[in-house]
Design a protein around this motif. Structure first.
Motif, mmCIF file in Angstrom:
data_model
loop_
_atom_site.group_PDB
_atom_site.id
_atom_site.type_symbol
_atom_site.label_atom_id
_atom_site.label_comp_id
_atom_site.label_asym_id
_atom_site.label_seq_id
_atom_site.Cartn_x
_atom_site.Cartn_y
_atom_site.Cartn_z
ATOM 1 N N CYS A 185 3.205 -107.215 -9.043
ATOM 2 C CA CYS A 185 2.442 -105.967 -8.997
ATOM 3 C C CYS A 185 3.327 -104.837 -8.493
ATOM 4 C CB CYS A 185 1.238 -106.148 -8.072
ATOM 5 S SG CYS A 185 0.207 -104.683 -7.895
ATOM 6 N N SER A 206 2.762 -102.723 -6.319
ATOM 7 C CA SER A 206 2.707 -102.616 -4.855
ATOM 8 C C SER A 206 3.634 -103.614 -4.160
ATOM 9 C CB SER A 206 1.273 -102.842 -4.354
ATOM 10 O OG SER A 206 0.377 -102.059 -5.077
ATOM 11 N N HIS A 264 0.988 -110.687 -4.088
ATOM 12 C CA HIS A 264 -0.399 -110.711 -3.608
ATOM 13 C C HIS A 264 -1.370 -110.939 -4.770
ATOM 14 C CE1 HIS A 264 0.582 -106.465 -4.493
ATOM 15 N NE2 HIS A 264 -0.584 -106.534 -5.122
ATOM 16 N N GLU A 265 -0.920 -111.620 -5.795
ATOM 17 C CA GLU A 265 -1.826 -112.025 -6.883
ATOM 18 C C GLU A 265 -1.587 -113.521 -7.056
ATOM 19 O OE1 GLU A 265 -0.841 -109.669 -10.326
ATOM 20 O OE2 GLU A 265 -1.785 -107.859 -9.506
ATOM 21 N N CYS A 324 -5.731 -108.473 -8.387
ATOM 22 C CA CYS A 324 -5.383 -107.174 -7.789
ATOM 23 C C CYS A 324 -5.687 -106.053 -8.772
ATOM 24 C CB CYS A 324 -3.924 -107.162 -7.350
ATOM 25 S SG CYS A 324 -3.416 -105.560 -6.701
#
Ligand SMILES: [Zn+2]
Ligand SMILES: [Zn+2]
Length: 340
Positions: free
Chosen positions: A44, A46, A66-67, A153
């Motif tokens: 991602c 981010s 974070h996915e 996300c």
């Protein structure tokens, strides 16, 4: 995988901008945590906050991502809701602190001291990840781990922003940018019953945008997007997904009275707005950030029922540095996903 000698492979940020494949020792989850066998992890935009070392207080080495989609393989003390073998995912929301004002008001997504996988704890670019059980979302059986990852996300971000915008079926909703967020935003807007407008630069994305569910397409190079929206009657909401503040400000002129410019694309440059456009018509600019675990579960179930599919380029874990570079240079069509 090297379970036999109790190690697993992971991609670590060793210093800002540097990603390296390493072997780590498997740990047991602590109280309230579970260990996942990661099956897929989304890359991602981010992630840059960690990879480029920009996040305040970031500690290296750190595993980004974070996915995280996978299966529970070990359960820590006190975890009763979840079982070994269950398919689950974790997104940006990795657990609230429980003590800040937002948390005390039950607004966990704006927690001031959150756990964020890949930033405050090790994330998904790995064969294993330890996460908080309260951050888990159950993944429906017929969504693959690769398809689930970006929904954790980018998916929940666009889904939640639209479903919480107090819109009504038939409202005119524009999605600016057909990229990692926007290609999902168009699908969600269509499936939620909105008259859906895609705004992108150039003609090349028109065919795809229409296939994803756009009823109208605006080429923002050929015409002024705000004027084009007004010709359609004005937008009730515009979901701004481009990574450019500069491109968002002029869109305000495309809103109906009381329309909302909903910003989900992260950029460092400011948004400049015309104050008369903001005031005369009582328009709103608002930011939206992901969603909690139960929001993610809603997004996954909705996607499964309404046939929302991320478009992914799937590569092996060891290709993470190249996948990250491709995403950062805007080359991904549209989400890069690591498969373990
Ligand atoms: Zn993200
Ligand atoms: Zn908090």
């Amino acid at each position: 995988m090297n379970d036999s000698n109790n190690t697993y492979r992971a991609i670590e940020i060793t210093s800002p901008g540097k990603l390296a494949l390493v072997t780590r020792k498997i740990r047991e989850p602590g109280a309230g945590q579970v260990r996942l066998k990661v099956e897929a992890a989304g890359v991602c935009h981010s992630d840059a906050a960690a990879v480029e070392g920009q996040w305040p207080g970031l500690q290296l080495p750190r595993v980004p991502g974070h996915e995280i989609a996978g299966r529970i393989e070990a359960i820590g003390e006190g975890v009763t809701k979840w079982k070994v073998g269950q398919r689950v995912g974790v997104g940006w929301y990795g657990g609230e602190c429980g003590e800040c004002e937002s948390c005390r008001r039950g607004d966990f997504v704006t927690c001031q001291n959150p756990i964020i996988p890949g930033i405050t704890t090790d994330g998904g670019y790995a064969e294993k990840a330890i996460v908080e059980a309260r951050a888990l979302a159950s993944i429906p059986d017929d969504i693959t781990a690769e398809d689930a990852a970006p929904l954790l996300c980018a998916g929940v971000t666009t889904y939640n922003a639209l479903r919480n915008a107090k819109l009504r079926a038939g409202d005119l909703v524009a999605v600016q940018g057909i990229g990692g967020l926007g290609h999902l935003g168009v699908q969600f807007a269509n499936r939620m019953g909105f008259t859906t407008v895609a705004i992108a630069r150039g003609k090349d994305k028109e065919e795809l945008a229409r296939k994803l569910g756009a009823h109208h397409y605006i080429d923002s190079v050929a015409e002024d997007a705000a004027q084009a929206l007004q010709k359609l009657g004005g937008a009730n909401a515009i979901l701004a997904t481009a990574a450019s503040g500069k491109s968002m400000g002029p869109l305000l002129g495309g809103l109906k009275a009381r329309g909302k410019l909903i910003v989900v694309g992260a950029a460092m440059d400011p948004i400049e707005v015309s104050l008369p456009q903001l005031l005369f018509g009582s328009r709103t600019i608002q930011g939206e950030l992901v969603g909690t675990a139960i929001d993610i579960e809603d997004a996954l179930n909705f996607s499964q029922r309404q046939h929302v599919h991320p478009m992914n380029e799937v590569v092996a874990l060891e290709q993470a540095p190249a996948a990250y570079a491709k995403m950062m240079s805007n080359g991904a069509r549209f989400r890069m996903v690591l498969k373990m």
